[in-house]
Design a protein around this motif. Structure first.
Motif, mmCIF file in Angstrom:
data_model
loop_
_atom_site.group_PDB
_atom_site.id
_atom_site.type_symbol
_atom_site.label_atom_id
_atom_site.label_comp_id
_atom_site.label_asym_id
_atom_site.label_seq_id
_atom_site.Cartn_x
_atom_site.Cartn_y
_atom_site.Cartn_z
ATOM 1 N N LEU A 117 -12.140 -17.380 -19.750
ATOM 2 C CA LEU A 117 -13.107 -18.198 -20.471
ATOM 3 C C LEU A 117 -12.735 -18.403 -21.933
ATOM 4 O O LEU A 117 -13.258 -19.308 -22.592
ATOM 5 C CB LEU A 117 -14.501 -17.573 -20.386
ATOM 6 N N ALA A 118 -11.828 -17.579 -22.446
ATOM 7 C CA ALA A 118 -11.385 -17.730 -23.831
ATOM 8 C C ALA A 118 -10.167 -18.634 -23.952
ATOM 9 O O ALA A 118 -9.697 -18.892 -25.064
ATOM 10 C CB ALA A 118 -11.073 -16.357 -24.431
ATOM 11 N N ASP A 119 -9.658 -19.115 -22.818
ATOM 12 C CA ASP A 119 -8.459 -19.952 -22.838
ATOM 13 C C ASP A 119 -8.704 -21.227 -23.645
ATOM 14 O O ASP A 119 -9.674 -21.952 -23.413
ATOM 15 C CB ASP A 119 -8.053 -20.300 -21.401
ATOM 16 N N ARG A 120 -7.801 -21.494 -24.599
ATOM 17 C CA ARG A 120 -7.971 -22.639 -25.490
ATOM 18 C C ARG A 120 -7.940 -23.959 -24.716
ATOM 19 O O ARG A 120 -8.711 -24.883 -25.001
ATOM 20 C CB ARG A 120 -6.861 -22.617 -26.542
ATOM 21 N N ALA A 121 -7.026 -24.065 -23.758
ATOM 22 C CA ALA A 121 -6.919 -25.308 -22.998
ATOM 23 C C ALA A 121 -8.204 -25.574 -22.216
ATOM 24 O O ALA A 121 -8.666 -26.729 -22.126
ATOM 25 C CB ALA A 121 -5.725 -25.262 -22.057
ATOM 26 N N LEU A 122 -8.805 -24.536 -21.646
ATOM 27 C CA LEU A 122 -10.057 -24.692 -20.901
ATOM 28 C C LEU A 122 -11.173 -25.168 -21.822
ATOM 29 O O LEU A 122 -11.924 -26.101 -21.488
ATOM 30 C CB LEU A 122 -10.434 -23.369 -20.238
ATOM 31 N N ARG A 123 -11.278 -24.556 -22.983
ATOM 32 C CA ARG A 123 -12.345 -24.920 -23.918
ATOM 33 C C ARG A 123 -12.136 -26.326 -24.486
ATOM 34 O O ARG A 123 -13.079 -27.116 -24.562
ATOM 35 C CB ARG A 123 -12.445 -23.882 -25.035
ATOM 36 N N ASP A 124 -10.897 -26.628 -24.893
ATOM 37 C CA ASP A 124 -10.626 -27.965 -25.425
ATOM 38 C C ASP A 124 -10.825 -29.029 -24.353
ATOM 39 O O ASP A 124 -11.371 -30.109 -24.625
ATOM 40 C CB ASP A 124 -9.198 -28.032 -25.961
ATOM 41 N N GLY A 125 -10.391 -28.741 -23.128
ATOM 42 C CA GLY A 125 -10.568 -29.691 -22.046
ATOM 43 C C GLY A 125 -12.032 -29.919 -21.724
ATOM 44 O O GLY A 125 -12.473 -31.060 -21.487
ATOM 45 N N SER A 126 -12.816 -28.853 -21.750
ATOM 46 C CA SER A 126 -14.247 -28.976 -21.487
ATOM 47 C C SER A 126 -14.929 -29.814 -22.566
ATOM 48 O O SER A 126 -15.832 -30.615 -22.279
ATOM 49 C CB SER A 126 -14.895 -27.590 -21.400
ATOM 50 N N ARG A 127 -14.487 -29.636 -23.822
ATOM 51 C CA ARG A 127 -15.045 -30.448 -24.902
ATOM 52 C C ARG A 127 -14.676 -31.927 -24.736
ATOM 53 O O ARG A 127 -15.475 -32.811 -25.059
ATOM 54 C CB ARG A 127 -14.568 -29.919 -26.259
ATOM 55 N N LEU A 128 -13.461 -32.181 -24.257
ATOM 56 C CA LEU A 128 -13.077 -33.571 -23.996
ATOM 57 C C LEU A 128 -14.027 -34.222 -22.993
ATOM 58 O O LEU A 128 -14.511 -35.340 -23.195
ATOM 59 C CB LEU A 128 -11.657 -33.626 -23.436
ATOM 60 N N ILE A 129 -14.273 -33.511 -21.905
ATOM 61 C CA ILE A 129 -15.125 -34.065 -20.851
ATOM 62 C C ILE A 129 -16.558 -34.210 -21.339
ATOM 63 O O ILE A 129 -17.222 -35.228 -21.086
ATOM 64 C CB ILE A 129 -15.063 -33.191 -19.586
ATOM 65 N N SER A 130 -17.058 -33.214 -22.061
ATOM 66 C CA SER A 130 -18.427 -33.315 -22.569
ATOM 67 C C SER A 130 -18.548 -34.464 -23.569
ATOM 68 O O SER A 130 -19.587 -35.123 -23.652
ATOM 69 C CB SER A 130 -18.875 -32.004 -23.229
ATOM 70 N N GLY A 131 -17.461 -34.728 -24.325
ATOM 71 C CA GLY A 131 -17.487 -35.832 -25.277
ATOM 72 C C GLY A 131 -17.633 -37.178 -24.603
ATOM 73 O O GLY A 131 -18.445 -38.016 -25.027
ATOM 74 N N ILE A 132 -16.875 -37.409 -23.538
ATOM 75 C CA ILE A 132 -16.986 -38.694 -22.847
ATOM 76 C C ILE A 132 -18.330 -38.805 -22.126
ATOM 77 O O ILE A 132 -18.926 -39.880 -22.058
ATOM 78 C CB ILE A 132 -15.810 -38.904 -21.860
ATOM 79 N N ILE A 133 -18.859 -37.680 -21.648
ATOM 80 C CA ILE A 133 -20.185 -37.712 -21.030
ATOM 81 C C ILE A 133 -21.232 -38.116 -22.065
ATOM 82 O O ILE A 133 -22.134 -38.910 -21.777
ATOM 83 C CB ILE A 133 -20.523 -36.344 -20.404
#
Length: 400
Positions: A117-133
């Protein structure tokens, strides 16, 4: 991340689906895009009263329930506009959904079981998806009712339905400043409204309160708001805006109908604030976290009533200053014993919440709920708040 990163591919997938996407099919589009990553997600939208996060139908877990903002880890992620990890079971990330800096809800992300859950790619990717949502929730809301329906705990009155269609997003920020506003009661509003616009480093501000209650008051305020915007978009200066609202109300009604309000413009480069107070409660200036004064200048009768002219008041703000505007429904709110909420209580609470480092939108949410609690949940009048922060740090604090 690279262009071939799976999160970017998921983002591109959602974008490609979005052009002909009905609002009710947004969850399915997100699910399909995230499936190759082994990720599932639930979209939550904040309700109109800013108390709970409500799952969008068809999104993620079938058993998803509403979440309290004030008593849950998800609520903490929403209030602080930060990504938070929940160890579960199952493990998940809570990611703010915003459009710009306007808080819309949360994305609950369930990564594969072995994910860090601390993985940077996971967090950055999740923010990307939440941004487009966030962008899609805002842009698709006009094409269907499901996104509006999800955010409501009960039916909305006609006056509120009309007014909410006219108001700008609750929060906006530039690199230099942030502005946020909130209006209660959200389902049965009267004549309160707010507006803002940014152009060339100038932030135009307005808070309005139409005489009366219910639909007649909303109609009066709506006309004032439309006149204000029409004049502003035609290039009028601040005195011209005031005259335009005056003339429009006077021409439309002959029953001494009026709107109190503050119309202002703030230069985010120099700190110069220019304003007119048309029969409205004066704004509160907060400096270095303390309420230092109310702005008493620029007074004239309410908009729409005869007057003998007016002057523009001026004040030079300092970096870090905050300006709190409000309608009389805030300070004159009464509890069961008849005690008013009052300006001293409002100023004290504003100081405490600002001192906690909260984003502007969260400061207003808590102030508004304090007024509602004081009244025992029964509003006798609209209670509108607007907070302007001239601070790069405060502005950045509004962004995930």
């Amino acid at each position: 991340m690279t262009a071939t990163d799976p999160w970017h591919r998921a983002l591109a997938d959602i974008l490609s689906r979005s052009h002909r996407l009905p609002p009710d099919e947004l969850p399915a589009a997100v699910d399909a895009a995230l499936r190759p990553l082994g990720v599932t997600a639930t979209i939550y939208l904040v309700d109109a009263e800013q108390r709970d996060l409500r799952p969008l139908p068809g999104s993620g877990r079938l058993a998803a329930e509403l979440l309290s903002i004030d008593t849950s880890l998800a609520g903490r992620a929403f209030t602080n506009v930060e990504v938070h990890a929940g160890q579960g079971p199952p493990p998940r990330l809570w990611v703010p959904i915003v459009n710009g800096t306007h808080r819309l809800g949360l994305l609950e992300v369930f990564p594969p079981a072995d994910a860090d859950l601390a993985d940077r790619a996971l967090r950055d990717g999740s923010r990307l998806i939440s941004g487009i949502i966030g962008h899609l929730v805002s842009s698709k809301s006009d094409y269907g009712d499901v996104l509006h329906r999800t955010r409501r705990s009960r039916p909305m009155g006609v006056s509120a339905e009309l007014l909410w269609q006219l108001l700008p997003p609750l929060t906006f920020a530039t690199p230099e400043a942030a502005v946020s506003a909130l209006l209660e009661p959200c389902y049965e509003v009267g004549g309160d409204a707010f507006d803002y616009a940014v152009h060339g480093g100038t932030l135009a501000l307005a808070i309005l309160d139409g005489v009366g209650h219910g639909l007649p008051a909303v109609l009066t305020t709506s006309v004032a708001l439309a006149a204000l915007r029409a004049a502003r978009r035609a290039g009028s200066d601040l005195p011209g805006l005031v005259r335009a609202v005056d003339a429009t109300i006077a021409a439309q009604w002959q029953d001494a109908r009026f709107v109190t309000g503050i119309l202002a413009e703030f230069d985010t480069g120099t700190g110069l604030l220019r304003y007119v107070n048309a029969g409205h409660p004066p704004p509160v200036l907060l400096r270095r976290g303390r309420a230092v004064r109310t702005l008493e200048g620029g007074r004239r009768p309410p908009l729409g009533l005869p007057h003998g002219g007016f002057e523009i008041a001026q004040l030079r703000l300092e970096p870090g200053d905050r300006l709190l505007l409000h309608t009389d429904g805030v300070t004159e709110a009464r509890n069961a014993a008849g005690e008013m909420f009052g300006l001293p209580r409002l100023a004290d609470l504003a100081e405490r919440h600002i001192g906690s480092g909260l984003p502007a939108a969260e400061t207003l949410r808590r102030l508004s709920h304090a007024v509602t609690q004081h009244e025992g949940g029964l509003h006798e009048d609209d209670a509108t708040l607007m907070l302007v922060e001239w601070s790069a740090d405060a502005s950045a604090n509004s962004e995930p």
